[in-house]
Design an enzyme around this catalytic site. Structure first.
Site, PDB file in Angstrom:
ATOM      1  N   HIS A  62       8.158 -16.887  27.920  1.00 37.72           N
ATOM      2  CA  HIS A  62       9.596 -17.047  27.693  1.00 37.72           C
ATOM      3  C   HIS A  62      10.356 -16.905  28.998  1.00 37.72           C
ATOM      4  O   HIS A  62       9.785 -16.554  30.026  1.00 37.72           O
ATOM      5  CB  HIS A  62      10.103 -16.106  26.602  1.00 37.72           C
ATOM      6  CG  HIS A  62      10.092 -14.644  26.950  1.00 37.72           C
ATOM      7  ND1 HIS A  62       8.935 -13.930  27.166  1.00 37.72           N
ATOM      8  CD2 HIS A  62      11.119 -13.762  27.104  1.00 37.72           C
ATOM      9  CE1 HIS A  62       9.246 -12.666  27.435  1.00 37.72           C
ATOM     10  NE2 HIS A  62      10.551 -12.538  27.419  1.00 37.72           N
ATOM     11  N   HIS A  64      12.754 -14.997  30.320  1.00 39.35           N
ATOM     12  CA  HIS A  64      13.375 -13.816  30.927  1.00 39.35           C
ATOM     13  C   HIS A  64      12.853 -13.586  32.353  1.00 39.35           C
ATOM     14  O   HIS A  64      11.663 -13.772  32.630  1.00 39.35           O
ATOM     15  CB  HIS A  64      13.130 -12.581  30.057  1.00 39.35           C
ATOM     16  CG  HIS A  64      13.996 -12.562  28.822  1.00 39.35           C
ATOM     17  ND1 HIS A  64      13.670 -11.873  27.682  1.00 39.35           N
ATOM     18  CD2 HIS A  64      15.193 -13.174  28.576  1.00 39.35           C
ATOM     19  CE1 HIS A  64      14.637 -12.044  26.780  1.00 39.35           C
ATOM     20  NE2 HIS A  64      15.562 -12.830  27.294  1.00 39.35           N
ATOM     21  N   ASP A  66      12.050 -11.093  34.127  1.00 41.64           N
ATOM     22  CA  ASP A  66      10.912 -10.194  34.372  1.00 41.64           C
ATOM     23  C   ASP A  66       9.586 -10.809  33.911  1.00 41.64           C
ATOM     24  O   ASP A  66       8.534 -10.180  34.005  1.00 41.64           O
ATOM     25  CB  ASP A  66      11.131  -8.819  33.720  1.00 41.64           C
ATOM     26  CG  ASP A  66      11.249  -8.882  32.208  1.00 41.64           C
ATOM     27  OD1 ASP A  66      11.915  -9.799  31.686  1.00 41.64           O
ATOM     28  OD2 ASP A  66      10.672  -8.002  31.524  1.00 41.64           O
ATOM     29  N   HIS A  67       9.644 -12.055  33.438  1.00 44.42           N
ATOM     30  CA  HIS A  67       8.421 -12.779  33.072  1.00 44.42           C
ATOM     31  C   HIS A  67       8.189 -14.019  33.928  1.00 44.42           C
ATOM     32  O   HIS A  67       7.068 -14.525  33.975  1.00 44.42           O
ATOM     33  CB  HIS A  67       8.449 -13.158  31.583  1.00 44.42           C
ATOM     34  CG  HIS A  67       8.377 -11.951  30.693  1.00 44.42           C
ATOM     35  ND1 HIS A  67       7.248 -11.617  29.968  1.00 44.42           N
ATOM     36  CD2 HIS A  67       9.273 -10.964  30.450  1.00 44.42           C
ATOM     37  CE1 HIS A  67       7.466 -10.487  29.312  1.00 44.42           C
ATOM     38  NE2 HIS A  67       8.697 -10.074  29.578  1.00 44.42           N
ATOM     39  N   HIS A 120      12.731 -13.136  19.754  1.00 43.87           N
ATOM     40  CA  HIS A 120      13.135 -12.454  20.996  1.00 43.87           C
ATOM     41  C   HIS A 120      13.957 -13.433  21.838  1.00 43.87           C
ATOM     42  O   HIS A 120      15.044 -13.108  22.314  1.00 43.87           O
ATOM     43  CB  HIS A 120      11.894 -11.974  21.738  1.00 43.87           C
ATOM     44  CG  HIS A 120      12.160 -11.313  23.056  1.00 43.87           C
ATOM     45  ND1 HIS A 120      12.803 -10.105  23.170  1.00 43.87           N
ATOM     46  CD2 HIS A 120      11.875 -11.698  24.330  1.00 43.87           C
ATOM     47  CE1 HIS A 120      12.901  -9.776  24.454  1.00 43.87           C
ATOM     48  NE2 HIS A 120      12.345 -10.734  25.175  1.00 43.87           N
ATOM     49  N   ASP A 137       7.051 -10.874  24.774  1.00 43.49           N
ATOM     50  CA  ASP A 137       7.910  -9.817  24.228  1.00 43.49           C
ATOM     51  C   ASP A 137       8.195 -10.020  22.739  1.00 43.49           C
ATOM     52  O   ASP A 137       9.221  -9.564  22.232  1.00 43.49           O
ATOM     53  CB  ASP A 137       9.243  -9.774  24.985  1.00 43.49           C
ATOM     54  CG  ASP A 137       9.088  -9.262  26.407  1.00 43.49           C
ATOM     55  OD1 ASP A 137       7.973  -8.843  26.776  1.00 43.49           O
ATOM     56  OD2 ASP A 137      10.084  -9.281  27.147  1.00 43.49           O
ATOM     57  N   HIS A 175       4.820  -5.493  27.869  1.00 43.96           N
ATOM     58  CA  HIS A 175       5.345  -4.205  28.340  1.00 43.96           C
ATOM     59  C   HIS A 175       4.524  -3.028  27.820  1.00 43.96           C
ATOM     60  O   HIS A 175       3.969  -3.084  26.721  1.00 43.96           O
ATOM     61  CB  HIS A 175       6.794  -4.001  27.863  1.00 43.96           C
ATOM     62  CG  HIS A 175       7.785  -4.921  28.513  1.00 43.96           C
ATOM     63  ND1 HIS A 175       8.442  -4.606  29.682  1.00 43.96           N
ATOM     64  CD2 HIS A 175       8.228  -6.147  28.145  1.00 43.96           C
ATOM     65  CE1 HIS A 175       9.257  -5.601  30.013  1.00 43.96           C
ATOM     66  NE2 HIS A 175       9.143  -6.548  29.093  1.00 43.96           N
TER      67      HIS A 175
HETATM   68 ZN   LIG Z   1      11.836 -10.775  27.271  1.00 41.84          ZN
END
Ligand SMILES: [Zn+2]
Length: 265
Positions: A62, A64, A66-67, A120, A137, A175
């Site tokens: 996805h 985001h 942090d990915h 998400h 996530d 995570h």
């Molecule tokens: Zn995420």
């Protein structure tokens, strides 16, 4: 899916406070790794140097940061395929995948089925193959992602799909949230023996700074309240908390997710 039973090796690279970037390696292509959700390039590059491996492909679940934040830095190192959901917020994709697509990386001996699992985020996908699930996530151990874009019905449906995969499937999520998720799971279901036992297991792992992951979907079906919204104990606990009767798994899920959003352990 021809060779998806081939055993793979998966190792974590830690990023930021609690992200895991998963590196997948097939016995058919030793030293060539596929990075899942590289939010940061630097720790991946360090691990490649340490292990003498080379990057062969990037999989993204996805959009985001942090990915995906490390994709540009990794592409500066090596021009490799970048595969992820069809979403304009994700740059550098060389191939997009949607629901129930077959993703073959034949030179690497890898083959995955993709699942569209909105909730998400709306375009979130998961990669399933080799008895492993890379679910970003959407599903966490003993918990699930926040619904930033999707509806409870979408997220509930996505979790049910993931939960219906074979119980031996190893679950690699994005995570290290397991310990705090278990605090909530046990607030909802204090007498769940599997969750009580898992809490001790996870506490021991985390005390030695060892990842709690991967989990298995079989274990998750016993300890994860978000996969148990159709069970009597979860329904009873959520109805008691909501102070009203709830009909249907998605309605139970919606109240459970809202409960968790306001939960402080
Ligand atoms: Zn995420």
């Amino acid at each position: 899916m021809s060779n998806n039973k081939l055993p793979i090796q998966v190792r974590p690279v830690r990023a930021f406070a609690d992200n895991y970037i998963w590196l997948i390696e097939s016995p058919l292509a030793p030293g060539q790794v596929v990075a899942v959700d590289p939010g940061d390039a630097e720790p991946v590059i360090s691990e490649l140097r340490r292990s003498g491996s080379s990057l062969a492909a990037i999989l993204l679940t996805h959009h985001h940061p942090d990915h995906i934040g490390g994709v540009a830095g990794l592409l500066a190192l090596a021009e490799v395929p970048v595969i992820g959901p069809n979403d304009g917020r994700i740059p550098y994709l060389t191939r997009t995948v949607g629901d129930r697509e077959q993703l073959d990386l034949p030179k690497l001996g890898l083959s995955f089925e993709t699942l569209h699992v909105p909730g998400h985020t709306l375009s979130h996908i998961a990669f399933w193959g080799h008895s492993a699930l890379f679910c970003g996530d959407t599903l966490f151990s003993a918990g699930c992602g926040r619904m930033f874009e999707g509806t409870p019905l979408q997220m509930s449906h996505s979790l049910q799909r993931l939960g219906s995969l074979p119980p031996e499937t190893l679950m690699y999520c994005g995570h290290e949230y397991t310990a705090s998720n278990l605090r909530f799971a046990l607030a909802v279901e204090p007498n769940n023996p599997a969750a009580v036992e898992y809490r001790a297991t996870v506490a021991a792992l985390r005390a030695s700074d060892t990842p709690s992951l991967p989990s298995t979907l079989g274990l998750e079906s016993r300890v994860n309240p978000f996969l148990r919204c159709d069970t009597a104990p979860i329904r009873a606990a959520v109805q008691a908390h909501a102070g009203k009767p709830l009909s249907g798994t998605a309605a139970v899920f919606a109240e459970l997710r809202a409960w968790k959003d306001g939960f402080r352990s």
